[in-house]
Design a protein around this motif. Structure first.
Motif, PDB file in Angstrom:
ATOM      1  N   LEU A 113       0.852  -1.183   0.000  1.00 19.24           N
ATOM      2  CA  LEU A 113       0.000   0.000   0.000  1.00 19.24           C
ATOM      3  C   LEU A 113       0.890   1.235   0.000  1.00 19.24           C
ATOM      4  O   LEU A 113       1.797   1.364   0.822  1.00 19.24           O
ATOM      5  N   GLN A 114       0.633   2.134  -0.912  1.00 20.68           N
ATOM      6  CA  GLN A 114       1.397   3.364  -1.128  1.00 20.68           C
ATOM      7  C   GLN A 114       2.709   3.065  -1.846  1.00 20.68           C
ATOM      8  O   GLN A 114       2.949   3.525  -2.937  1.00 20.68           O
ATOM      9  N   SER A 115       3.579   2.276  -1.213  1.00 21.77           N
ATOM     10  CA  SER A 115       4.870   1.956  -1.835  1.00 21.77           C
ATOM     11  C   SER A 115       5.315   0.569  -1.389  1.00 21.77           C
ATOM     12  O   SER A 115       4.782   0.007  -0.431  1.00 21.77           O
ATOM     13  N   LEU A 116       6.291   0.036  -2.106  1.00 20.40           N
ATOM     14  CA  LEU A 116       6.812  -1.282  -1.773  1.00 20.40           C
ATOM     15  C   LEU A 116       7.891  -1.131  -0.692  1.00 20.40           C
ATOM     16  O   LEU A 116       8.959  -0.563  -0.939  1.00 20.40           O
ATOM     17  N   HIS A 117       7.593  -1.624   0.517  1.00 22.13           N
ATOM     18  CA  HIS A 117       8.538  -1.551   1.626  1.00 22.13           C
ATOM     19  C   HIS A 117       8.175  -2.664   2.609  1.00 22.13           C
ATOM     20  O   HIS A 117       7.352  -3.521   2.291  1.00 22.13           O
ATOM     21  N   TYR A 118       8.783  -2.661   3.790  1.00 19.56           N
ATOM     22  CA  TYR A 118       8.414  -3.689   4.767  1.00 19.56           C
ATOM     23  C   TYR A 118       8.540  -3.148   6.184  1.00 19.56           C
ATOM     24  O   TYR A 118       9.192  -2.127   6.435  1.00 19.56           O
TER      25      TYR A 118
ATOM     26  N   LEU B  55      15.659  -0.553 -10.941  1.00 20.04           N
ATOM     27  CA  LEU B  55      14.205  -0.412 -10.892  1.00 20.04           C
ATOM     28  C   LEU B  55      13.513  -1.648 -11.454  1.00 20.04           C
ATOM     29  O   LEU B  55      12.417  -2.005 -11.023  1.00 20.04           O
ATOM     30  N   LYS B  56      14.154  -2.314 -12.436  1.00 17.14           N
ATOM     31  CA  LYS B  56      13.560  -3.527 -13.011  1.00 17.14           C
ATOM     32  C   LYS B  56      13.517  -4.652 -11.981  1.00 17.14           C
ATOM     33  O   LYS B  56      12.558  -5.431 -11.937  1.00 17.14           O
ATOM     34  N   GLY B  57      14.540  -4.738 -11.137  1.00 14.42           N
ATOM     35  CA  GLY B  57      14.530  -5.744 -10.083  1.00 14.42           C
ATOM     36  C   GLY B  57      13.397  -5.508  -9.108  1.00 14.42           C
ATOM     37  O   GLY B  57      12.721  -6.452  -8.672  1.00 14.42           O
ATOM     38  N   GLN B  58      13.173  -4.257  -8.770  1.00 17.43           N
ATOM     39  CA  GLN B  58      12.073  -3.912  -7.878  1.00 17.43           C
ATOM     40  C   GLN B  58      10.730  -4.274  -8.498  1.00 17.43           C
ATOM     41  O   GLN B  58       9.858  -4.852  -7.834  1.00 17.43           O
ATOM     42  N   GLU B  59      10.551  -3.946  -9.781  1.00 16.93           N
ATOM     43  CA  GLU B  59       9.275  -4.237 -10.434  1.00 16.93           C
ATOM     44  C   GLU B  59       9.059  -5.745 -10.564  1.00 16.93           C
ATOM     45  O   GLU B  59       7.942  -6.236 -10.384  1.00 16.93           O
ATOM     46  N   LEU B  60      10.120  -6.478 -10.877  1.00 19.72           N
ATOM     47  CA  LEU B  60      10.002  -7.935 -10.971  1.00 19.72           C
ATOM     48  C   LEU B  60       9.562  -8.521  -9.636  1.00 19.72           C
ATOM     49  O   LEU B  60       8.674  -9.387  -9.586  1.00 19.72           O
ATOM     50  N   PHE B  61      10.154  -8.071  -8.547  1.00 17.08           N
ATOM     51  CA  PHE B  61       9.768  -8.563  -7.226  1.00 17.08           C
ATOM     52  C   PHE B  61       8.308  -8.224  -6.930  1.00 17.08           C
ATOM     53  O   PHE B  61       7.546  -9.072  -6.448  1.00 17.08           O
ATOM     54  N   ALA B  62       7.898  -6.990  -7.228  1.00 15.08           N
ATOM     55  CA  ALA B  62       6.508  -6.585  -6.996  1.00 15.08           C
ATOM     56  C   ALA B  62       5.555  -7.457  -7.797  1.00 15.08           C
ATOM     57  O   ALA B  62       4.484  -7.865  -7.306  1.00 15.08           O
ATOM     58  N   TYR B  63       5.916  -7.776  -9.033  1.00 21.59           N
ATOM     59  CA  TYR B  63       5.074  -8.608  -9.892  1.00 21.59           C
ATOM     60  C   TYR B  63       4.945 -10.022  -9.331  1.00 21.59           C
ATOM     61  O   TYR B  63       3.852 -10.599  -9.290  1.00 21.59           O
TER      62      TYR B  63
ATOM     63  N   VAL C 123       5.328 -10.854  -6.211  1.00 17.75           N
ATOM     64  CA  VAL C 123       4.530 -10.758  -4.985  1.00 17.75           C
ATOM     65  C   VAL C 123       3.042 -10.764  -5.331  1.00 17.75           C
ATOM     66  O   VAL C 123       2.238 -11.459  -4.693  1.00 17.75           O
ATOM     67  N   HIS C 124       2.677  -9.997  -6.347  1.00 20.48           N
ATOM     68  CA  HIS C 124       1.268  -9.932  -6.754  1.00 20.48           C
ATOM     69  C   HIS C 124       0.760 -11.302  -7.199  1.00 20.48           C
ATOM     70  O   HIS C 124      -0.387 -11.675  -6.914  1.00 20.48           O
ATOM     71  N   TYR C 125       1.616 -12.062  -7.896  1.00 21.58           N
ATOM     72  CA  TYR C 125       1.228 -13.400  -8.370  1.00 21.58           C
ATOM     73  C   TYR C 125       1.855 -14.484  -7.502  1.00 21.58           C
ATOM     74  O   TYR C 125       2.186 -15.570  -8.001  1.00 21.58           O
ATOM     75  N   ARG C 126       1.998 -14.207  -6.214  1.00 21.42           N
ATOM     76  CA  ARG C 126       2.645 -15.134  -5.280  1.00 21.42           C
ATOM     77  C   ARG C 126       2.002 -16.518  -5.336  1.00 21.42           C
ATOM     78  O   ARG C 126       0.789 -16.663  -5.537  1.00 21.42           O
ATOM     79  N   ASP C 127       2.863 -17.507  -5.166  1.00 23.35           N
ATOM     80  CA  ASP C 127       2.464 -18.920  -5.193  1.00 23.35           C
ATOM     81  C   ASP C 127       1.902 -19.361  -6.545  1.00 23.35           C
ATOM     82  O   ASP C 127       1.237 -20.390  -6.634  1.00 23.35           O
ATOM     83  N   LYS C 128       2.166 -18.583  -7.594  1.00 23.15           N
ATOM     84  CA  LYS C 128       1.814 -18.963  -8.956  1.00 23.15           C
ATOM     85  C   LYS C 128       3.076 -18.921  -9.813  1.00 23.15           C
ATOM     86  O   LYS C 128       3.896 -18.020  -9.677  1.00 23.15           O
ATOM     87  N   THR C 129       3.208 -19.888 -10.701  1.00 21.84           N
ATOM     88  CA  THR C 129       4.358 -19.892 -11.595  1.00 21.84           C
ATOM     89  C   THR C 129       4.114 -18.934 -12.753  1.00 21.84           C
ATOM     90  O   THR C 129       3.084 -19.009 -13.427  1.00 21.84           O
ATOM     91  N   VAL C 130       5.067 -18.017 -12.951  1.00 27.99           N
ATOM     92  CA  VAL C 130       4.989 -17.047 -14.048  1.00 27.99           C
ATOM     93  C   VAL C 130       6.080 -17.398 -15.044  1.00 27.99           C
ATOM     94  O   VAL C 130       7.255 -17.510 -14.675  1.00 27.99           O
ATOM     95  N   SER C 131       5.731 -17.581 -16.301  1.00 29.26           N
ATOM     96  CA  SER C 131       6.712 -18.019 -17.291  1.00 29.26           C
ATOM     97  C   SER C 131       7.791 -16.963 -17.522  1.00 29.26           C
ATOM     98  O   SER C 131       7.542 -15.761 -17.396  1.00 29.26           O
TER      99      SER C 131
END
Length: 379
Positions: free
Chosen positions: A140-145, A160-168, A170-178
């Motif tokens: 919420l608001q930003s990616l942090h912990y 920034l690409k590493g951050q976006e990949l991690f966010a993606y 996280v959004h599709y957690r526990d699902k395999t993304v090709s």
């Protein structure tokens, strides 16, 4: 997971059946029935306990919203997913506490997210929170912990690409993304060799970050794709949504609980990160927030606490600056309080916003109300 599909169009039923069957490898689904007749679906719900119902909204004999009400009367725990070709039904869908809504034509990736949400919700009869301190990943608001002491911390990113990949992931957690989906999303202009190198480097950086912070997360590679395996880490979005869905009706006794939930929504989903793929989830959560805070505002109006109601409608107006709802409710409250100048001000504000953004005038309902109010005020 036991499911039914209801759609008065035969071809739409067949397509949804096919999509669900194709999802069986990831999320086992037992299709209990496909119905063109809503009444037949109601009879089936009386005979068998169900987990989820996929309902078309526009049907001739009985629309999806009415059918949902009847189904929930029979099975209150049932998860409703509306399927529609019209996005404007989304607000009403969430007002009915639907778990999700899907836009036609439904795509496999989007359906996978919905089924994950159904599976997670079906496995929980209530939300329980351990007294043990765990880290919380925040979207919420930003990616942090939040660390184990509850202190806000930011993730160490080299790119920034590493951050976006991690966010993606996280959004599709526990699902395999090709791998190809990730490459097309993040490095579409690179040749195949360079894009794969960039992907492998970013995955390495994420694994290193997870280890250094101590997250109970793991990235696994399988079937030409990556999967973020979720462990003992809280997720602010997931917790907030569960609190909203499990919250009782707003009353004098539960008001503080609702205000606490409202305060936990610290910003829109990944609001500070301009990710196009996150826009749907961002809007979905915004609509849940809108439905929740409206209930609080309506309670305040019912007990004549107009100042508190005004503050909430102002928040709605700020978050949805081209939606008439916030302005309209403010106009009605100000009219009750005999604040004529504020009524006119709100009408002018929404008129200007709509003209600047869409070159349209306010709706007929709002305009007629305003003109009628002006006549009454003048007399």
């Amino acid at each position: 997971m036991k499911a039914i599909i209801v759609d008065d169009e035969r071809l739409a039923l067949r397509r949804m059946e096919k999509l669900l069957k194709e999802q069986n490898a990831n999320t086992p689904i037992h299709l209990m029935g496909s119905f063109q007749d809503p009444h037949a679906a109601l009879e089936a719900a009386k005979q068998e306990k169900l987990d989820v119902a996929f309902l078309d909204i526009q049907m001739i004999d009985m629309d999806g919203f009415e059918l949902a009400e009847h189904l929930l009367n029979i099975q209150p725990q049932l998860h409703i997913v509306f399927v529609t070709a019209f996005q404007e039904y989304a607000v009403k869908a969430f007002e009915m506490n639907a778990l999700d809504y899907l836009l036609k034509p439904v795509h496999q990736g989007r359906l996978a997210v919905t089924l994950q949400r159904v599976a997670e919700s079906a496995g929980k009869t209530s939300v329980s929170y351990s007294s043990q301190k765990h880290m919380t990943l925040c979207c919420l608001q930003s990616l942090h912990y939040l660390d184990q002491q509850g202190n806000e911390q930011y993730l160490p990113w080299k790119t920034l690409k590493g951050q976006e990949l991690f966010a993606y992931l996280v959004h599709y957690r526990d699902k395999t993304v090709s791998k190809q989906v990730l490459i097309d999303l993040l490095w579409p202009d690179y040749d195949s060799v360079r894009s794969r190198t960039q992907l492998h480097t970013a995955i390495y950086q994420i694994r290193k970050m997870i280890k250094s912070i101590g997250f109970d997360l793991e990235i696994k590679y399988k079937d030409e794709g990556y999967r973020l395996v979720w462990g003992d880490v809280k997720l602010d979005v997931e917790e907030w949504e569960a609190l909203v869905r499990d919250a009782p009706k707003v009353t004098e006794e539960t008001l503080e609980q609702h205000l606490s939930i409202m305060a936990k929504y610290t910003g829109d989903f990944l609001e500070e990160h301009p990710y196009l793929w996150a826009e749907y989830e961002q809007e979905r959560l915004r609509l849940l927030w809108l439905n929740h805070v409206k209930q609080i505002a309506e309670y305040y109006v019912s007990v004549e606490q107009y100042t508190e109601a005004i503050l909430i409608y102002q928040k709605i107006r700020e978050k949805f600056p081209v939606m008439e709802e916030g302005y309209f409710y403010l106009m009605k409250i100000y009219a009750m309080l005999n604040h004529q100048g504020e009524v006119s001000k709100q009408f002018k504000l929404i008129s200007t916003k709509l003209r600047e953004e869409f070159d349209v005038a306010p709706s007929k309902e709002l305009t007629e109300w305003y003109e009628q109010w002006k006549k009454g005020d003048q007399t």
